[in-house]
Scaffold this motif. Structure first.
Motif, PDB file in Angstrom:
ATOM      1  N   THR A  56       0.814  -1.208   0.000  1.00  0.00           N
ATOM      2  CA  THR A  56       0.000   0.000   0.000  1.00  0.00           C
ATOM      3  C   THR A  56       0.848   1.260   0.000  1.00  0.00           C
ATOM      4  OG1 THR A  56      -0.213  -0.021   2.410  1.00  0.00           O
ATOM      5  CG2 THR A  56      -1.928  -1.155   1.143  1.00  0.00           C
ATOM      6  N   ARG A 116      -4.666   1.360  -4.036  1.00  0.00           N
ATOM      7  CA  ARG A 116      -5.708   1.743  -3.074  1.00  0.00           C
ATOM      8  C   ARG A 116      -7.036   1.067  -3.412  1.00  0.00           C
ATOM      9  NH1 ARG A 116      -7.269   7.906  -1.311  1.00  0.00           N
ATOM     10  NH2 ARG A 116      -8.721   7.289   0.311  1.00  0.00           N
ATOM     11  N   THR A 119      -6.737  -2.676  -2.711  1.00  0.00           N
ATOM     12  CA  THR A 119      -6.772  -2.923  -1.271  1.00  0.00           C
ATOM     13  C   THR A 119      -8.190  -2.790  -0.730  1.00  0.00           C
ATOM     14  OG1 THR A 119      -4.494  -2.189  -1.031  1.00  0.00           O
ATOM     15  CG2 THR A 119      -5.856  -2.176   0.964  1.00  0.00           C
TER      16      THR A 119
END
Length: 135
Positions: A56, A116, A119
């Motif tokens: 991330t 992002r 995730t």
């Protein structure tokens, strides 16, 4: 547009990017790694053999690799997903660049990905993904 790569999630979504590391296709369970530092420790962890790691933190690779110090001798994960891996390390302790070691160890990677969004999609569930490079 050049060489493309993609991540195909077992439940349908597809994320596109560019290949880095080894070229090919690899499938594994997705592991979300939220640490901002310590990518070397993550990718050599023998508990992650065959996994695909999404970082991330937007930049990985800035310290290169020193696998002699890790004790494993090579990268253990099957795939690496990063938004913007650094092409050249800045550490004097680095023995090899991340992408070069990935290619040598057969580790398929994808960069320029919306990590992002990936995730968010994967958070809180077991997910298997496939990375396909050179499509």
């Amino acid at each position: 547009m050049g060489t493309q790569a993609r991540i195909v999630c077992e439940d349908g979504p597809v994320f596109t990017g560019s290949p880095f590391g080894a070229r090919g296709t690899v499938t594994g369970r997705l592991i979300i790694e939220t640490t901002a530092t310590g990518y070397e420790r993550v990718i050599v962890d023998t508990n992650k053999v065959g996994a695909i790691v999404v970082f991330t933190s937007p930049h990985i690779g800035n310290t290169g690799l020193n696998l002699e110090a890790s004790g494993t001798g090579n990268i253990q994960v099957a795939g690496i997903i990063s938004r913007d891996p650094v092409p050249r390390s800045s550490s004097t302790h680095a023995k090899v660049e991340l992408e070069a070691q990935m290619a040598a160890d057969g580790v398929v990677g994808i960069r320029d990905v919306d990590t992002r969004a990936l995730t968010r999609h994967a958070r809180g569930r077991e997910l298997t993904v496939t990375i396909e490079s050179d499509i």
